[in-house]
Design a protein around this motif. Structure first.
Motif, PDB file in Angstrom:
ATOM      1  N   SER A   1     -18.597  45.114   6.202  1.00  0.00           N
ATOM      2  CA  SER A   1     -17.227  44.764   6.569  1.00  0.00           C
ATOM      3  C   SER A   1     -16.887  45.368   7.912  1.00  0.00           C
ATOM      4  N   SER A   2     -16.054  44.660   8.653  1.00  0.00           N
ATOM      5  CA  SER A   2     -15.572  45.189   9.918  1.00  0.00           C
ATOM      6  C   SER A   2     -14.236  45.907   9.717  1.00  0.00           C
TER       7      SER A   2
ATOM      8  N   GLN B   1     -20.991  47.659   9.499  1.00  0.00           N
ATOM      9  CA  GLN B   1     -20.363  46.509  10.142  1.00  0.00           C
ATOM     10  C   GLN B   1     -21.317  45.322  10.152  1.00  0.00           C
TER      11      GLN B   1
END
Length: 122
Positions: free
Chosen positions: A121-122, A13
């Motif tokens: 990436s979240s 994240q």
């Protein structure tokens, strides 16, 4: 046969950290300067960082923002890249490369690893 094998990539994240490793075999590891180079999707190779054969000198691309730390352990034939405060734009395949002297130019590298994917990436 000379091999450089990267590991440590993955999905993380934004704001997280990763430590990439590169293990060398078939080569006298401490005779070589080492570098990290990355390639983002759809883009060319981008030099990230380099380190002298003994770890005494380190170099970073000026746009890396101080979030990257290169190091090596010659007793383990291993190169590291610590990446903190990861951003989506750090998403790339990260390669380690060996050269006789520290270099930011891909045509001066003698050996390359196969790369490890980092996805932020979240």
């Amino acid at each position: 046969e000379v091999q450089l094998v990267e590991s440590g990539g993955g999905l993380v994240q934004p704001g997280g950290s990763l430590r990439l490793s590169c293990v060398g075999s078939g080569v006298t590891f401490d005779e070589y300067a080492m570098s990290w180079v990355r390639q983002a999707p759809g883009k060319g190779l981008e030099w990230v960082s380099a380190i002298s054969w003994d770890g005494g000198d380190t170099y970073y691309a000026p746009n890396m923002g101080g979030r990257f730390t290169i190091s090596r352990d010659n007793a383990k034939n291993t190169l590291y890249l610590q990446i903190d405060e990861l951003k989506p734009e750090d998403t790339a395949v990260y390669y380690c490369a060996a050269s006789w002297v520290e270099s930011m130019y891909e045509n001066e590298y003698d050996y390359w690893g196969q790369g490890t994917q980092v996805t932020v990436s979240s």
